[in-house]
Design a protein around this motif. Structure first.
Motif, short mmCIF file in Angstrom:
data_model
loop_
_atom_site.label_atom_id
_atom_site.label_comp_id
_atom_site.label_asym_id
_atom_site.label_seq_id
_atom_site.Cartn_x
_atom_site.Cartn_y
_atom_site.Cartn_z
N LEU A 131 0.83 -1.21 0.00
CA LEU A 131 0.00 0.00 0.00
C LEU A 131 0.87 1.25 0.00
CD1 LEU A 131 -2.76 1.44 0.24
CD2 LEU A 131 -2.58 1.12 2.73
N ALA A 132 1.91 1.27 0.81
CA ALA A 132 2.79 2.44 0.90
C ALA A 132 3.51 2.71 -0.42
CB ALA A 132 3.80 2.24 2.03
N ARG A 133 3.76 1.68 -1.21
CA ARG A 133 4.47 1.84 -2.49
C ARG A 133 3.56 2.30 -3.62
NH1 ARG A 133 6.76 -3.23 -0.99
NH2 ARG A 133 5.30 -4.24 -2.40
N GLN A 134 2.26 2.13 -3.47
CA GLN A 134 1.33 2.45 -4.56
C GLN A 134 1.26 3.96 -4.78
OE1 GLN A 134 -0.36 0.00 -6.33
NE2 GLN A 134 0.56 -1.57 -5.02
N THR A 135 1.35 4.36 -6.02
CA THR A 135 1.11 5.76 -6.35
C THR A 135 -0.39 5.98 -6.45
OG1 THR A 135 1.07 5.41 -8.75
CG2 THR A 135 3.25 5.82 -7.73
N ASP A 136 -0.81 7.22 -6.51
CA ASP A 136 -2.24 7.50 -6.67
C ASP A 136 -2.75 6.89 -7.98
OD1 ASP A 136 -2.41 8.83 -4.27
OD2 ASP A 136 -2.24 10.83 -5.15
N ALA A 137 -1.94 6.97 -9.02
CA ALA A 137 -2.33 6.38 -10.31
C ALA A 137 -2.45 4.86 -10.19
CB ALA A 137 -1.33 6.76 -11.39
N ASP A 138 -1.51 4.24 -9.47
CA ASP A 138 -1.58 2.79 -9.27
C ASP A 138 -2.88 2.40 -8.58
OD1 ASP A 138 0.99 2.40 -10.32
OD2 ASP A 138 1.94 2.39 -8.32
N LEU A 139 -3.29 3.16 -7.59
CA LEU A 139 -4.49 2.84 -6.81
C LEU A 139 -5.76 2.95 -7.64
CD1 LEU A 139 -3.44 4.50 -3.48
CD2 LEU A 139 -3.86 2.07 -3.83
N GLN A 140 -5.68 3.64 -8.78
CA GLN A 140 -6.85 3.78 -9.66
C GLN A 140 -6.86 2.77 -10.80
OE1 GLN A 140 -9.43 5.65 -8.85
NE2 GLN A 140 -8.27 6.18 -7.02
N ARG A 141 -5.78 2.00 -10.96
CA ARG A 141 -5.79 0.95 -11.98
C ARG A 141 -6.94 -0.01 -11.68
NH1 ARG A 141 -1.54 0.75 -15.30
NH2 ARG A 141 0.31 1.90 -14.70
N ASN A 142 -7.48 -0.61 -12.73
CA ASN A 142 -8.61 -1.52 -12.51
C ASN A 142 -8.63 -2.64 -13.52
OD1 ASN A 142 -10.53 -0.94 -14.82
ND2 ASN A 142 -10.17 1.13 -14.07
N MET A 143 -9.47 -3.60 -13.22
CA MET A 143 -9.72 -4.71 -14.15
C MET A 143 -11.09 -5.28 -13.83
SD MET A 143 -7.41 -7.92 -12.79
CE MET A 143 -8.48 -9.27 -13.33
N SER A 144 -11.59 -6.12 -14.71
CA SER A 144 -12.85 -6.81 -14.50
C SER A 144 -12.64 -7.97 -13.53
CB SER A 144 -13.40 -7.35 -15.82
OG SER A 144 -13.68 -6.28 -16.70
N PHE A 145 -13.67 -8.27 -12.75
CA PHE A 145 -13.60 -9.34 -11.75
C PHE A 145 -14.73 -10.35 -11.95
CE2 PHE A 145 -10.44 -6.95 -9.73
CZ PHE A 145 -9.86 -7.72 -8.75
N PRO A 146 -14.52 -11.59 -11.51
CA PRO A 146 -15.58 -12.61 -11.59
C PRO A 146 -16.58 -12.40 -10.45
CG PRO A 146 -13.60 -13.55 -10.62
CD PRO A 146 -13.26 -12.13 -11.00
#
Length: 180
Positions: A131-146
């Protein structure tokens, strides 16, 4: 490529970190307060014993590390790739359900009441570092889920939502424990 939500809201990292720590603390309280008989008792509404269900609750956090890798990978591919992957996983739900049940039942033999807390401490520490390493942009990445795999999965989830997912899963299953 690089799927990001169009509206990037500020992420309350401190709240996510506090939620991770809360779950760690609660698990230790549950383990410390439970007798061998409590842990061997059937849970409510599942096929698991309390000890097996506790491991399943821990597993919800363990899976987050793998989900973060999948989001990183799929966010680099065309958007339809994760949607197709999620549909394939949804189609395999009956197999997933059985593996999920048997896997947690078996894993609780290894990660039993004596090892589960220490293992969870390591998992939470790893998630806190991630969590500490994630950038704001990383935290907004997404994908579809089952969505058929878990009631707390949504059709599309961001990294932030994945960090918040296991707390919902944990609290839901905590209500099914039959500990004294």
């Amino acid at each position: 490529m690089g799927h990001k939500t169009s509206e990037q809201q500020p992420v309350d990292r401190a709240a996510i970190a506090a939620e991770l720590e809360r779950a760690r603390s609660v698990l230790h309280e549950l383990l410390d307060g439970a007798s061998a008989a409590d842990l061997a008792r059937r849970s409510s509404g599942t096929r698991w014993t309390n000890e097996q269900l506790l491991f399943h609750m821990v597993f919800g956090y363990m899976v987050v590390r793998r989900l973060l890798l999948l989001i990183r990978m799929f966010s680099q591919l065309p958007e339809g790739a994760s949607r197709r992957f999620a549909h394939v996983l949804d189609a395999a739900t009956p197999v997933f359900d059985e593996v999920n049940y048997r896997g947690s039942a078996l894993a609780a033999v290894v990660y039993n009441r004596h090892r589960m807390g220490r293992h969870f401490d390591r998992v939470i520490a790893s998630l806190q570092r991630s969590l500490a390493r994630q950038t704001d942009a990383d935290l907004q990445r997404n994908m579809s889920f089952p969505v058929r795999w878990d009631p707390f999965f949504t059709e599309t989830m961001t990294v932030e939502q994945v960090f918040r997912y296991p707390g919902k899963h944990f609290d839901f299953h905590r209500q099914q424990l039959t500990l004294n």
